[in-house]
Design a protein around this motif. Structure first.
Motif, short mmCIF file in Angstrom:
data_model
loop_
_atom_site.label_atom_id
_atom_site.label_comp_id
_atom_site.label_asym_id
_atom_site.label_seq_id
_atom_site.Cartn_x
_atom_site.Cartn_y
_atom_site.Cartn_z
N ILE A 95 28.12 50.21 69.50
CA ILE A 95 26.49 48.71 69.28
C ILE A 95 26.94 48.50 70.39
N SER A 96 26.84 48.15 71.76
CA SER A 96 28.03 46.47 72.23
C SER A 96 27.63 45.71 72.54
N SER A 97 25.96 45.17 72.25
CA SER A 97 24.80 44.43 72.39
C SER A 97 23.56 44.29 71.87
N PHE A 98 23.48 43.33 70.88
CA PHE A 98 22.02 43.62 69.80
C PHE A 98 21.36 42.96 70.67
N ALA A 99 21.25 42.59 71.18
CA ALA A 99 19.95 42.06 72.11
C ALA A 99 18.97 42.31 73.20
N THR A 100 18.10 43.50 72.91
CA THR A 100 17.34 44.16 72.61
C THR A 100 17.70 45.51 71.33
N GLN A 101 17.83 44.43 70.89
CA GLN A 101 17.79 45.45 69.50
C GLN A 101 16.46 45.05 68.60
N ASP A 102 15.71 45.85 68.79
CA ASP A 102 14.11 45.85 67.22
C ASP A 102 14.72 45.25 66.50
N PHE A 103 13.83 44.05 65.75
CA PHE A 103 14.08 44.52 63.33
C PHE A 103 12.95 43.85 63.18
N THR A 104 12.57 44.72 62.20
CA THR A 104 11.23 44.65 61.24
C THR A 104 11.66 43.29 60.71
#
Length: 363
Positions: free
Chosen positions: A111-120
């Motif tokens: 994963i090159s970036s977590f910028a758009t990663q949704d977290f619960t």
């Protein structure tokens, strides 16, 4: 996420309204202090923010997107100049030689970036860390189809030892311990993804890049300690070179964790060995007052009571020579008593018997 709003703010008097996914993504966050308000416990009074030990209260603001959280003094607010920000930056799988793998094919093992990663974001709860009370808030996310990532943040409610065995830190109330957990993982090399070389590209490690910044921007090493960094405002970052793999503590490969600069941002890289069930890493963000184990106070030496000088023993008096015993004078022999001469008794005169008369012869 209406429950989060009700939990943090209270039940509104009007009917709830729907929000768009974009609004929810921008607004989703949680404050650790919410649990403190609910249960009557405090998020910290000890100096997570610049050593302010008089009324400071630690708050953790978790973003619902990007895997980012901020630690600040709630008394000052989110504009706290000593606030610390932690952000997940990137993740990648590596082979035994440290080469990145799984970069092609339908299933990417990076994963090159977590910028758009949704977290619960989970509901805050009061927990115990090896006997130390803490308020926990966790947030987690699936990473494509290769595995899952969870971050736990703990605001200590009391002082105590926390951290990996042999590297425990003397945490104080208000310090923030946090952990990174990888689980439910499918490593590259299983022939289910990763491109044409999946069978030969076998993953042995996972690297996670995390950006950490404080008041002074780039963290600075404290003296010769390679695992302790100053973040500014009296706040320190405590790292360990141990990671818990399937329940057992092991050392990270040599050189990790590491710090580097990427695009003007300080990035810490943590290397996780391959695991079956899960791997967990535990760092700590603490005030400068508790950045190192508190040494035991140097005891004031108890003065040895002055003993009265032992008087030199008085020489035993030289006994006067015992005079030779004077023999008692031998008593003069008692002279035998001179017997008194007894007078010879004068014999009574013997009276001559009177001769009887001679009878006359009868004729």
């Amino acid at each position: 996420y209406e429950w989060a709003w009700y939990y943090l703010v209270g039940t509104p008097s009007a009917s709830p309204c729907l929000v768009t996914s974009a609004e929810a993504a921008g607004a989703r966050h949680s404050e650790v202090r919410a649990l403190s308000d609910l249960y009557g416990v405090s998020g910290g009074v000890s100096g997570i923010s610049g050593g302010n030990t008089q009324g400071a209260q630690t708050a953790v603001h978790v973003m619902g997107q990007s895997g980012k959280f901020t630690i600040y003094d709630e008394v000052v607010g989110k504009s706290d100049p000593n606030a610390v920000t932690v952000r997940m930056a990137a993740l990648r799988e590596l082979d035994v030689d440290g080469n990145q793998i799984g970069t092609t094919g339908p299933v990417k093992h990076s994963i090159s970036s977590f910028a758009t990663q949704d977290f619960t974001i989970e509901e805050p709860e009061l927990v115990s860390l090896g006997g130390v009370s803490a308020t926990k808030i966790a947030f987690h996310s699936p990473l494509s189809t290769i595995g899952k990532l969870m971050v736990d943040t703990y605001v200590l409610e009391e002082s105590g030892l926390v951290g990996p065995p042999g590297e425990e830190w003397d945490g104080v109330k208000g310090d923030v311990k946090w952990s990174i957990r990888l689980y439910d993982w499918t490593f590259c090399g299983c022939k289910t993804g990763g491109g044409p070389n999946a069978a030969t590209e076998t993953a042995e490690y996972i690297d996670i890049d995390i950006e950490i910044s404080g008041k002074d921007g780039a963290p600075q090493k404290t003296g010769g300690n390679l695992k302790q960094f100053e973040l500014g405002g009296g706040i320190n970052l405590e790292l360990s070179d141990q990671v818990q793999v399937d329940g057992a503590w092991v050392s990270m490969p040599a050189g990790f964790p590491s710090m580097s600069m990427k695009g003007g941002t300080t990035v810490f890289t943590f290397r996780f060995p391959r695991f079956v069930t899960e791997a967990v890493y535990d760092p700590l963000i603490t005030s400068g007052a508790a950045s190192t184990p508190t040494p035991a106070p140097t005891p004031v030496p108890t003065p040895v009571p002055a003993t009265a000088p032992t008087p030199a023993p008085a020489p035993a008096p030289t006994p006067a020579p015992t005079p030779a015993p004077i023999p008692a004078p031998s008593p003069a022999p008692t002279p035998a008593p001179t017997p008194v001469p007894m007078p010879t008794p004068t014999p009574a005169p013997t009276s001559e018997p009177t001769p009887a008369p001679t009878p006359e012869a009868t004729p």
